[in-house]
Structures are given as structure tokens and as C-alpha cells.
Design a protein around this motif. Sequence first.
Motif, PDB file in Angstrom:
ATOM      1  N   VAL A   1     115.797  44.709 101.726  1.00  0.00           N
ATOM      2  CA  VAL A   1     114.534  44.281 102.644  1.00  0.00           C
ATOM      3  C   VAL A   1     114.873  42.990 103.366  1.00  0.00           C
ATOM      4  CG1 VAL A   1     112.211  43.250 102.703  1.00  0.00           C
ATOM      5  CG2 VAL A   1     112.636  45.343 101.303  1.00  0.00           C
TER       6      VAL A   1
ATOM      7  N   GLY B   1     117.338  42.910 105.931  1.00  0.00           N
ATOM      8  CA  GLY B   1     116.495  43.458 107.278  1.00  0.00           C
ATOM      9  C   GLY B   1     117.084  44.781 107.446  1.00  0.00           C
ATOM     10  N   GLU B   2     117.327  45.652 106.525  1.00  0.00           N
ATOM     11  CA  GLU B   2     117.612  47.211 106.698  1.00  0.00           C
ATOM     12  C   GLU B   2     116.416  47.867 106.967  1.00  0.00           C
ATOM     13  OE1 GLU B   2     120.329  48.603 103.807  1.00  0.00           O
ATOM     14  OE2 GLU B   2     121.595  46.557 103.699  1.00  0.00           O
ATOM     15  N   VAL B   3     115.190  47.506 106.379  1.00  0.00           N
ATOM     16  CA  VAL B   3     113.831  48.188 106.693  1.00  0.00           C
ATOM     17  C   VAL B   3     112.834  47.048 106.753  1.00  0.00           C
ATOM     18  CG1 VAL B   3     114.563  50.134 104.823  1.00  0.00           C
ATOM     19  CG2 VAL B   3     113.299  48.150 104.025  1.00  0.00           C
ATOM     20  N   LYS B   4     111.832  47.620 107.657  1.00  0.00           N
ATOM     21  CA  LYS B   4     110.640  46.937 108.069  1.00  0.00           C
ATOM     22  C   LYS B   4     109.438  47.249 107.158  1.00  0.00           C
ATOM     23  CE  LYS B   4     112.266  45.746 112.584  1.00  0.00           C
ATOM     24  NZ  LYS B   4     111.894  45.797 114.079  1.00  0.00           N
TER      25      LYS B   4
ATOM     26  N   ARG C   1     105.595  47.609 106.585  1.00  0.00           N
ATOM     27  CA  ARG C   1     104.451  47.673 107.454  1.00  0.00           C
ATOM     28  C   ARG C   1     103.276  47.980 106.889  1.00  0.00           C
ATOM     29  NH1 ARG C   1     107.290  44.431 109.054  1.00  0.00           N
ATOM     30  NH2 ARG C   1     108.314  43.926 111.391  1.00  0.00           N
TER      31      ARG C   1
ATOM     32  N   ASP D   1      99.413  45.669 112.145  1.00  0.00           N
ATOM     33  CA  ASP D   1     100.371  46.333 112.568  1.00  0.00           C
ATOM     34  C   ASP D   1      99.810  47.634 113.396  1.00  0.00           C
ATOM     35  OD1 ASP D   1     103.424  47.047 112.893  1.00  0.00           O
ATOM     36  OD2 ASP D   1     102.450  48.911 111.929  1.00  0.00           O
TER      37      ASP D   1
ATOM     38  N   ASP E   1     114.011  53.179 107.236  1.00  0.00           N
ATOM     39  CA  ASP E   1     112.742  52.920 107.318  1.00  0.00           C
ATOM     40  C   ASP E   1     111.588  53.630 107.968  1.00  0.00           C
ATOM     41  OD1 ASP E   1     113.757  52.528 109.947  1.00  0.00           O
ATOM     42  OD2 ASP E   1     112.743  50.196 109.937  1.00  0.00           O
TER      43      ASP E   1
ATOM     44  N   SER F   1     108.489  52.397 103.196  1.00  0.00           N
ATOM     45  CA  SER F   1     108.192  51.096 103.576  1.00  0.00           C
ATOM     46  C   SER F   1     107.237  51.013 104.636  1.00  0.00           C
ATOM     47  CB  SER F   1     109.626  50.501 104.392  1.00  0.00           C
ATOM     48  OG  SER F   1     110.095  51.321 105.453  1.00  0.00           O
ATOM     49  N   LYS F   2     106.587  52.337 104.839  1.00  0.00           N
ATOM     50  CA  LYS F   2     105.393  52.233 105.711  1.00  0.00           C
ATOM     51  C   LYS F   2     104.002  52.655 105.010  1.00  0.00           C
ATOM     52  CE  LYS F   2     108.243  50.951 109.365  1.00  0.00           C
ATOM     53  NZ  LYS F   2     109.493  50.800 108.546  1.00  0.00           N
TER      54      LYS F   2
ATOM     55  N   GLN G   1     104.500  41.973 104.455  1.00  0.00           N
ATOM     56  CA  GLN G   1     105.467  42.328 105.658  1.00  0.00           C
ATOM     57  C   GLN G   1     106.572  41.265 105.744  1.00  0.00           C
ATOM     58  OE1 GLN G   1     102.211  44.727 108.338  1.00  0.00           O
ATOM     59  NE2 GLN G   1     102.718  42.853 109.114  1.00  0.00           N
ATOM     60  N   ASN G   2     107.772  41.883 106.402  1.00  0.00           N
ATOM     61  CA  ASN G   2     108.973  41.234 106.643  1.00  0.00           C
ATOM     62  C   ASN G   2     109.330  41.028 108.056  1.00  0.00           C
ATOM     63  OD1 ASN G   2     109.791  43.851 106.788  1.00  0.00           O
ATOM     64  ND2 ASN G   2     111.485  43.685 105.509  1.00  0.00           N
TER      65      ASN G   2
END
Length: 343
Positions: free
Chosen positions: A47, A50-53, A55, A82, A261, A315-316, A342-343
Motif C-alpha cells: 500500500v 502505491g501499488e493498490v488504492k 477505497r 469515493d 487493486d 482493497s475496495k 484510504q491512501n
Amino acid sequence: MFNPTVPHGGWGRSGTGYRWVARTARVDRSQLAAEISVRQRLLCRVVSNGEVKIRFGVGTGSAADPYDLAALVDRLEAARVDSLWFSELVFAPAVDPTVGMAFALARTSRLKVGTSVAILPGRHPVLVAKQLASLAALAPKRVLPVFGLQPAGPGEKELFPVPGPRGAVFDESLRLLRAVLRADDVDFDGDYFTVRAATVGKRPARPLDIWLGGRSPGAFRRIGRYGDGWLGSFVTPDEAAAGVTAITAAAAAAGREIEADHFGITLLLAENGIPAELAARIGAQRPGADPGDVIAGSWADLHRLVDGYLAAGLSKFVVVPADGTISAQFVDRFVTELLPRQN
């Protein structure tokens, strides 16, 4: 289940965000490191790179009143939530997913909308593609379609008649849907659909991602072959991890790849504990399963489940109030609890 009487780990507030902390008093760094699992450390590294977001979105329930939708949409937009998600519940008060998405998009400039899930078999794929392309043209990068095999509501399956085995029709529907969302003048000859020079007008420069629901081995194979992502439901974190593995393998076998992601889940939240009726329903669907492993009975339980799903590769998250209604208080608590994650 969560046991508050023993040391345990979880996400806690740190400044403006969340970090993993042990739920014990005055824990030093060495103790904290011992509390974090290997999977969680790996996930945190993924995370942070920045490989996955990560939300979080809000899902409308079966009892959602159409008269409350405008206020809900405005509140979510103002709070910078979001996404808002609509389920296919024909016999319930909730609005039709496509109508709900169009309404929400027309009132906002940032909020994304999705279906969780809509039914594709029983509809002509070209007409569905036309609806999606139209929405995407009016609100670029804010339309998130997710499709399923059949409705969850009792008695609604007959409203979606298919010309053959439902699974086979679903597969062919996805092939045709994807074709017309990616090209003009499509000729298609299948077992159930035949079209000539099919065109749906202006299409997004990047084709819409088509996510799918389901939790069976057949569903995982279908997602790997024809889907761009998975939105699961009523699976434990361990089952979700197995699903990610199965989908990834099916995609590789088909010469495809699902983005890291593009895995998520719809989660029911019963803020004041899981009602006996809901627990019984889950027991009927999942004999022997602990309802607390798939439904959150509190916000603390929701964080615990999210931790497990994150470690599983999801991740969602679509969070749906278990009572089917979304109050202003729920939205405020959602923003406080989840947006910092969230990132």
C-alpha cells in the motif's frame, strides 16, 4: 471473534490517518512489531508503495427510500466519499441501479457510482452497453459496473428470462458486452445472440472495466476469463484470499491479467450487533459459518474484517447498513471511521 480482554492488533488513528497498532496499553516499538502479522507487514509495504488504492464506498440497501436519495447523494459528494453503489432489488423500495446511477451522476461532479450487483443474463448486452457508454460519456471515469448471474431477491429470477443455461448465457453476454464497448460495427455470432454492425455511439477512450460478483469456483473462472475485477460478498477473509488466487489463476490460463487493486467486497454493517434474523439468514446460506466472519456487528468489527480482507488482497469496500437505510448519522460515522483508511 474479537476479544477485548486479550492483546490484539488493529487499525487506529494516528494524526490524520490510520496505522496498525496493538490494542494494549503503552506498547513500545518492539512489542508493536511482534503484534503485526507477516501478511499485514507485506500489505502495508504494498500500500505504501502505491501499488493498490484502498477505497470505501456506501451501498444502498433494500429499504432505501427514493425520496431520500437526493439528500444522500449531496451529502456523500460534500463529504468527498469515493462512491455510491446500487443493488438490483426489483421488488424492494430501492431505485433501479441504472436510474439511480444516472440521478447521482447528474447531481455531482466527483462522486463515482456503481452497481453491486446488477443482473446481466436476461438483458440484451448491446442495450446494456448503450446505457453504460451513455453514462460514461456524461460522467467520464465515474461509472463502475458490476454484474452478477442472477438476482438475490426471492421470486425475481423469473424477471430475467434467458434463452439457454444461465451460466452459458452470462458468458456469451459478457463477450458481446465487452466487444461493443471496445469497437464500432461489431458483428457477433453466438449461440444466443447475433448482431450485425452493432455500435453504441461515443465510447470512453479507455474501455469501461467490467467487474463481476459471485463466490463459486465457476464464478471465479468466469471472472478470470471475462472480468476486470471481483466484488465479492459473504465470504470470510480466508475465502476471499482463495478467491483472489483462483481468479488470478483463471486469468493467467486465459492469457489475461486482473489488476492488483481490482478486488473488493460488499460488507453488511449492523452497528448495534447482528440481529438474530440476519444471523439465521446467513446460517441458511452458509451452514456452519459464524455470521460474525462475514458481517460486521459494530464499527470495531468492521475494522477487524477490513484488516483481514486487506491481508487477503482486497482493497475496495462497499459498506451497506444491514437495516437497509442510510441515515445522516451513518454517513457521518462512515466518513470519520473509514475515509482516514484510504491512501
